[in-house]
Design an enzyme around this catalytic site. Structure first.
Site, short mmCIF file in Angstrom:
data_model
loop_
_atom_site.label_atom_id
_atom_site.label_comp_id
_atom_site.label_asym_id
_atom_site.label_seq_id
_atom_site.Cartn_x
_atom_site.Cartn_y
_atom_site.Cartn_z
N GLU A 185 -10.05 13.48 14.81
CA GLU A 185 -9.49 13.74 13.47
C GLU A 185 -10.22 14.94 12.88
O GLU A 185 -11.07 15.55 13.54
CB GLU A 185 -9.66 12.52 12.54
N ASP A 222 -6.36 4.53 9.86
CA ASP A 222 -7.77 4.65 9.46
C ASP A 222 -8.22 3.43 8.69
O ASP A 222 -9.39 3.06 8.71
CB ASP A 222 -7.96 5.88 8.54
N HIS A 259 0.81 -1.21 0.00
CA HIS A 259 0.00 0.00 0.00
C HIS A 259 0.85 1.27 0.00
O HIS A 259 0.36 2.36 0.31
CB HIS A 259 -1.00 -0.02 1.16
C1 LIG Z 1 -5.94 3.17 1.62
C2 LIG Z 1 -4.78 3.51 2.52
C3 LIG Z 1 -5.03 4.02 3.77
C4 LIG Z 1 -3.96 4.34 4.62
N1 LIG Z 1 -4.24 4.84 5.85
C5 LIG Z 1 -3.24 5.13 6.68
C6 LIG Z 1 -3.49 5.65 7.97
O1 LIG Z 1 -4.62 5.88 8.36
N2 LIG Z 1 -2.44 5.90 8.78
C7 LIG Z 1 -1.16 5.64 8.40
O2 LIG Z 1 -0.25 5.86 9.21
N3 LIG Z 1 -0.88 5.19 7.18
C8 LIG Z 1 -1.89 4.93 6.32
N4 LIG Z 1 -1.61 4.46 5.06
C9 LIG Z 1 -0.21 4.33 4.66
C10 LIG Z 1 0.38 3.01 5.11
O3 LIG Z 1 0.64 3.03 6.49
C11 LIG Z 1 1.71 2.77 4.41
O4 LIG Z 1 1.52 2.81 3.03
C12 LIG Z 1 2.28 1.43 4.79
O5 LIG Z 1 3.59 1.34 4.33
C13 LIG Z 1 1.46 0.38 4.12
O6 LIG Z 1 1.67 -0.85 4.70
P1 LIG Z 1 1.90 -2.11 3.79
O7 LIG Z 1 1.73 -3.21 4.73
O8 LIG Z 1 1.11 -2.14 2.58
O9 LIG Z 1 3.45 -1.86 3.47
P2 LIG Z 1 4.23 -1.88 2.08
O10 LIG Z 1 3.73 -0.78 1.25
O11 LIG Z 1 4.18 -3.23 1.51
O12 LIG Z 1 5.71 -1.57 2.60
C14 LIG Z 1 6.06 -0.28 3.06
C15 LIG Z 1 7.54 -0.24 3.41
O13 LIG Z 1 7.79 -1.03 4.57
C16 LIG Z 1 8.66 -2.10 4.27
N5 LIG Z 1 8.13 -3.27 4.96
C17 LIG Z 1 6.97 -3.92 4.71
N6 LIG Z 1 6.83 -4.92 5.60
C18 LIG Z 1 7.91 -4.89 6.40
C19 LIG Z 1 8.36 -5.66 7.50
N7 LIG Z 1 7.64 -6.68 7.97
N8 LIG Z 1 9.53 -5.34 8.09
C20 LIG Z 1 10.27 -4.30 7.65
N9 LIG Z 1 9.92 -3.56 6.59
C21 LIG Z 1 8.74 -3.83 5.99
C22 LIG Z 1 8.64 -2.25 2.76
O14 LIG Z 1 9.85 -2.80 2.27
C23 LIG Z 1 8.46 -0.81 2.33
O15 LIG Z 1 9.68 -0.13 2.36
C24 LIG Z 1 -2.64 4.14 4.19
C25 LIG Z 1 -2.39 3.65 2.91
C26 LIG Z 1 -3.45 3.34 2.08
C27 LIG Z 1 -3.17 2.83 0.71
#
Ligand SMILES: Cc1cc2nc3c(=O)[nH]c(=O)nc-3n(C[C@H](O)[C@H](O)[C@H](O)COP(=O)(O)OP(=O)(O)OC[C@H]3O[C@@H](n4cnc5c(N)ncnc54)[C@H](O)[C@@H]3O)c2cc1C
Length: 553
Positions: free
Chosen positions: A302, A189, A124
């Site tokens: 918020e 969120d 994400h």
């Molecule tokens: C619809 C939507 C809503 C969101 N709402 C919020 C919100 O309310 N609050 C908020 O704070 N953020 C929010 N986000 C942002 C979100 O927190 C970040 O995009 C987060 O990185 C997404 O998590 P992911 O699991 O998809 O990680 P990824 O996008 O897969 O990874 C993000 C980063 O972390 C690294 N990573 C992933 N897993 C691990 C692990 N286990 N150990 C070490 N590194 C790792 C990856 O290599 C990359 O660098 C939102 C994003 C979206 C798309």
């Protein structure tokens, strides 16, 4: 994008150079099959996916001796993210069965000359942060097993959950509430994000003012470092790794397990929105609410800015919480600006609480706030439903085709001292027509964050999250994403030109100068942590902070 300038070696702390890498490899105690290394390298150099014969795959798998699996063909998952603006094929997608598999993969990369490893949470990210071009992508979701979530108690009686780094927050919620009546204290969120993914950034929502970000609500981690070591860490044990990894953008280790602090889950939530014509009133009230003593305020605070028009996405219709609600714009003074503000709060309660008691508490907390009369909208929902509130929007967006369109989102943390100017220059000027989605703006307290973590914050005690969550239909129905990216740049430039105290949240930069400026006086510590835990710059290359392969630029 200029990828050349994006990838650099930090000058102050030298990561391992070629000769040192070879020496380091020789020093490595465990003996890895030379055949496997050669095999991996050949895959990178030849870059001929079609010629990856079955027996080569088999040999590589046998060399790694994974409990999980390696997929060379269906790597598509690893070349996509929610942002939809970056791509790049990974060499292989690895589905680990556990931390041991991840350690084997990292060690294999360590022994190669140029392989990188990216943990992919739920993808994400917006700007390819979870990608590795030509490297090994680790699908952390494959380690998620909801039944493996274990709840325990500290000596003082408070509860925690041990969860996989690849677990989705929504699954953690479901399991903890339904089986134990407990829940994490600090949220995002949207809950289809992984524990490891948000802990690598911060994880913020309307509870952050009280409990701090998710990174402040974890007491222990299991991490595979860039050297392939599997370490348990906490604030007292391997603490440099613990705090480095929290908000560390995946640079120091892969989180395989996290111990999350829990509280008793409420049954219900009173969810309320009120509207303001003046930013100063909105900000004053939001700051009053987040600085009140515990127990004297709402459980969630918020807010968002919206356009003072009937625009279905950006305007008045974005205020109601329910199809039966109606936001009456005549309640806002005629003199109001082109942008209005909505404060969103929630109060937890239990099924046994009498409705009049809940009403009384709500009235006390809203008393004295300066929102426009007659704009209050509210509803009572189950706690889990409240936390899963974005799921419904996701389903609608998928039907409308805007979930899979590019999302050039911009997230900023702006100091309270500059937020009024930000409102004047950005919300009321650059964004006066909206962004085609929510424009969140709400305050948090720096003292609830731990300075030892890797997250870079503005200086002041109170700062605002500003989240510009663009949800436009794909071009030509919506604007080209390049236009939205250019507007994001204009906003960042405006903050720089006006000397605002601000940081990017979920940062994305293209040059060393920008990363240095982002981390400020924490840059040196960040570089030292890199040299200590991932000296060959193997991990999370998609963040474009350090590069293992500058010769390839
Ligand atoms: C619809 C939507 C809503 C969101 N709402 C919020 C919100 O309310 N609050 C908020 O704070 N953020 C929010 N986000 C942002 C979100 O927190 C970040 O995009 C987060 O990185 C997404 O998590 P992911 O699991 O998809 O990680 P990824 O996008 O897969 O990874 C993000 C980063 O972390 C690294 N990573 C992933 N897993 C691990 C692990 N286990 N150990 C070490 N590194 C790792 C990856 O290599 C990359 O660098 C939102 C994003 C979206 C798309």
């Amino acid at each position: 994008m200029n990828t050349k300038s994006a990838l650099f070696k930090p000058p102050s702390i030298k990561l391992l150079q070629q000769g040192e890498r070879e020496a380091a490899r020789e020093r490595e105690e465990e003996s890895w099959p030379a055949m496997m290394i050669a095999c991996l390298e050949r895959f990178v150099h030849e870059n001929e996916t079609e010629t990856r014969a079955e027996d080569d795959n088999g040999r590589l798998c046998r060399g790694l001796e994974l409990e999980g699996s390696i997929d060379y063909c269906s790597t598509g998952l690893a070349s996509k993210d929610f942002g939809g603006m970056q791509g790049g094929k990974a060499l292989a997608l690895i589905r680990p069965a556990g931390a041991e598999d991840i350690a084997r993969v990292v060690k294999a990369a360590w022994r190669s000359s140029n392989l990188t490893v990216a943990a992919r949470g739920n993808g994400h990210s917006i700007n390819g942060q979870a990608m590795t071009v030509g490297g090994l992508a680790i699908d952390m979701r494959s380690m998620d097993d909801t039944n493996s979530i274990k709840v325990g108690r500290f000596n003082n009686g408070s509860a925690y959950a041990d969860v996989s780094g690849g677990a989705l927050w929504g699954d953690v919620l479901e399991r903890c509430v339904s089986v134990y009546g407990l829940a994490p204290r600090s949220w995002t969120d949207y809950l289809d994000l992984t524990v490891g993914g948000t802990l690598s950034n911060a994880g913020v929502s309307g509870q952050t003012f009280r409990f701090g970000p998710q990174t402040s609500n974890v007491s222990e981690l299991e991490v595979v470092t860039g050297k392939g070591d599997t370490l348990v860490c906490s604030d007292t044990h391997n603490s440099e790794l613990f705090f480095g990894v929290l908000g560390g953008l995946g640079q120091f280790g892969i989180i395989t397990r996290a111990r999350i602090l829990l509280q008793t889950a409420p049954d219900m939530v009173r969810w309320i929105r009120v509207v303001y014509a003046e930013f100063d009133d909105f900000a004053r009230d939001a700051e009053i609410l987040v600085t009140r003593a515990d127990g004297q305020s709402f459980d969630y605070v918020e807010g968002f800015a919206f356009v003072n028009s009937d625009d279905p996405v950006n305007g008045w219709p974005s205020v109601p919480l329910d199809p039966n609600h109606f936001f009456d714009p005549t309640r806002v003074p005629r003199s109001a600006s082109p942008v209005l503000y909505c404060l969103e709060v929630a109060l937890h309660y239990r099924n046994g609480d009498h409705p009049s008691t809940v009403d009384l508490v709500v009235e006390r907390m809203l008393g004295g706030l300066r929102f426009c009369d007659g704009t209050r909208l509210e509803k009572d929902v189950r706690y889990v439903e409240f936390l899963m509130r974005v799921k419904e929007a996701e389903e609608q967006a998928k039907v409308n085709g805007i979930w899979d369109a590019p999302h050039p989102w911009l997230n900023l943390l702006v100091s309270s001292t500059d937020i009024a100017d930000f409102d004047r220059l950005v919300f009321k000027n650059i964004l006066k027509h909206g962004v085609g989605g929510p424009m969140l703006v709400y305050p948090m307290l720096r003292s609830k964050w731990d300075d030892r973590s890797s997250v870079a914050l503005p200086e002041g005690e109170i700062f605002y999250l500003v989240a510009l969550l663009r949800f436009s239909p794909p071009y030509p129905k919506g604007p080209p994403f390049e236009e939205m990216v250019a507007q994001n740049r204009e906003i960042i430039q405006c903050c720089i030109n006006n000397g605002f105290d601000f940081k990017l949240y979920l940062p994305h930069y293209n040059s060393e100068l920008e990363w240095k400026r982002h981390f400020g006086n924490q840059w040196e510590r960040f570089v030292e942590r890199k040299a200590c835990f991932d000296p060959m710059a193997i991990l999370s290359p998609g963040q474009k902070i350090f590069s293992r392969n500058p010769q390839n630029l």
